[in-house]
Enzyme design. Structure first.
Site, PDB file in Angstrom:
ATOM      1  N   SER A  28       0.824  -1.209   0.000  1.00 19.78           N
ATOM      2  CA  SER A  28       0.000   0.000   0.000  1.00 19.78           C
ATOM      3  C   SER A  28       0.860   1.262   0.000  1.00 19.78           C
ATOM      4  CB  SER A  28      -0.949  -0.053   1.198  1.00 19.78           C
ATOM      5  OG  SER A  28      -2.048   0.763   0.936  1.00 19.78           O
ATOM      6  N   LYS A  72       4.115   1.998  -2.497  1.00 15.75           N
ATOM      7  CA  LYS A  72       4.523   3.184  -3.279  1.00 15.75           C
ATOM      8  C   LYS A  72       5.983   3.495  -2.919  1.00 15.75           C
ATOM      9  CE  LYS A  72      -0.035   5.232  -1.978  1.00 15.75           C
ATOM     10  NZ  LYS A  72      -1.045   4.579  -2.724  1.00 15.75           N
ATOM     11  N   HIS A 104      -7.474  -5.761   0.176  1.00 13.99           N
ATOM     12  CA  HIS A 104      -6.252  -4.984   0.302  1.00 13.99           C
ATOM     13  C   HIS A 104      -5.447  -5.478   1.516  1.00 13.99           C
ATOM     14  CE1 HIS A 104      -4.012  -1.243  -0.212  1.00 13.99           C
ATOM     15  NE2 HIS A 104      -4.146  -0.983   1.075  1.00 13.99           N
TER      16      HIS A 104
END
Ligand code: GTR
Length: 428
Positions: free
Chosen positions: A251, A255, A392
């Protein structure tokens, strides 16, 4: 179980029910594939001058630096300087997991303003040496650093037929010969727009305050810098194979892992788990989280200039497939989760595919796939990809896929330990 897998398998990305969701003050978030606007991606192999890049050398010497510069000035901010001197103190080195592994607690001090300043600490689990240096995974928040037997992955809610061979994931990772280190984001800068400059950022760079200026590194750039500092440690620890370190994150930390791996070519493998907007997902698709929404809720993550592209994605001089391409020719893995539509799984897949041309320049196979990806099926050679069922999360399923990917790419076996360390590890 077979029925559950089948039910999941017949859901392909395109067949998901479409919906648009209104969030309080965000306007409408698009979850409808039919409403993705037409867009044109910048070509990673065309210089800003219009000149086409046709050799790996031209990529390395001209296009790669050009793209890096665009990501620095328009998205993540300029990298923080590499410290002149760093001091590592191994505060604890203890046998764990029935003596099969070693846990180290490492404190790091950085030279600043004429003295060493305590900067950050991390925990490293590594297999007891078999006379070879251990390859490693490193990332932010990979496991609970205080737990006696931490569990890096989350069990999947649905059974996808992959059993953990060890008692739990940490044991499996170690049994397969890998070390794993976890850092704390807040040591570098708290993940809070009101005080993100507290932490090591202002201790080392006292002129920093407030939201990141036009080209200043935000939190993602600062965390990525921290991951490179952990790699500095690996280069000094003779029991770790610093040439076989995979940077991994989930998540917002996915990044971060991508940005760290794009910049720092010492990372041998780069792994993005469900990284979404500002990570592996294409910004121009405007599906799920958007540039405007991420900049509004997390103004401290990216550089000031990134805010210019709120609702103006077409004006971005880059898109996220080019971030993935910056990892080339090193192996990169992008993973998505079917129910994680906020992160735009299709946008992550298209970005991974959009990086392929650059791998081909190096004579490498990327991710050969036409149509929708099969579920729960790791794909790709040098660009790995999977779309798993579920939400997720960084799950044990994901970790097992990354271990297989790392096994494949680190296949030559790691370098032997220096003789003195073989003797030391035997004596333990
Ligand atoms: C969300 C954010 C995402 C993602 C996620 C996370 O709130 O919108 O971009 O980073 O948090 O890190 O879990």
């Amino acid at each position: 179980r077979a029925a559950a897998i089948l039910a999941a398998a017949i859901l392909s990305l395109g067949m998901l029910p479409s919906r648009a969701v209104a969030l309080a003050d965000d306007g409408v978030i698009n979850y409808d594939e039919a409403k993705v606007p037409p867009y044109e991606l910048p070509d990673p192999l065309v210089m800003q001058s219009g000149k086409r890049v046709v050799t790996a050398k031209a990529w390395q010497n001209a296009r790669r630096p050009e793209l890096l510069n665009l990501f620095e000035t328009q998205v993540y901010g300029r990298p923080l300087p590499v410290p002149r001197k760093v001091r590592f103190n191994v505060r604890e080195e203890q046998g764990v997991l029935g003596g099969r592994a070693i846990r180290k607690r490492v404190k790091v001090e950085i030279w600043s303003g004429g003295q060493f300043v305590p900067a950050f600490a991390f925990v490293l689990y590594q297999p007891r040496s078999q006379g070879r240096r251990a390859p490693a995974f490193v990332g932010m928040h990979l496991f609970d650093k205080e737990a006696d037997e931490p569990q890096p992955g989350k069990p999947l809610e649905q059974d996808v037929g992959r059993e953990l061979p060890g008692k739990n994931l940490m044991r499996t990772i170690l049994a397969r010969g890998y070390a794993v280190a976890s850092l704390d984001a807040k040591d570098f800068c708290p993940d809070d727009k009101a005080n993100f400059c507290d932490g090591v950022l202002t201790a080392l760079f006292p002129d920093r305050s407030g939201d990141p200026a036009a080209e200043e590194a935000g939190a993602i750039g600062t965390w990525a810098w921290g991951l490179s500092r952990a790699l500095d440690y690996f280069e000094c620890d003779p029991t770790i194979d610093a040439r076989r370190v995979a940077v991994i994150g989930h998540s917002r930390m996915g990044k971060t892992a991508l940005w760290a791996g794009a910049q720092d070519q010492r990372f041998a493998i780069v792994i993005s788990n469900n990284s979404g907007c500002g990570g592996a997902a294409l910004s121009r698709r405007i599906f799920g989280e958007t540039v405007a929404r991420i900049n509004r809720v997390f103004p401290h993550w990216f550089c000031g200039n990134f805010k210019k592209y709120n609702d103006r994605e077409a004006e971005l001089p880059v898109d996220q497939h080019e971030l993935i391409a910056l990892v080339a020719p090193r192996p990169v893995y992008v993973a998505s989760a079917l129910e994680d539509r906020w992160a735009d799984p299709r946008g992550e897949l298209l970005a991974a595919q959009g990086a392929q041309g650059v791998y081909r320049l190096f004579g490498l196979r990327g991710l050969e796939l036409t149509g929708d990806p099969p579920l729960n099926q790791p794909l790709g050679a040098n660009i790995g990809y999977h779309l798993r069922v579920g939400k997720h999360a960084l799950t044990d399923y994901d970790w097992l896929a990354y271990l297989d990917f790392a096994d494949r790419h680190f296949h030559r076996g790691s370098r032997p330990l220096p003789a003195s360390d073989v003797a030391r590890s035997r004596a333990r």
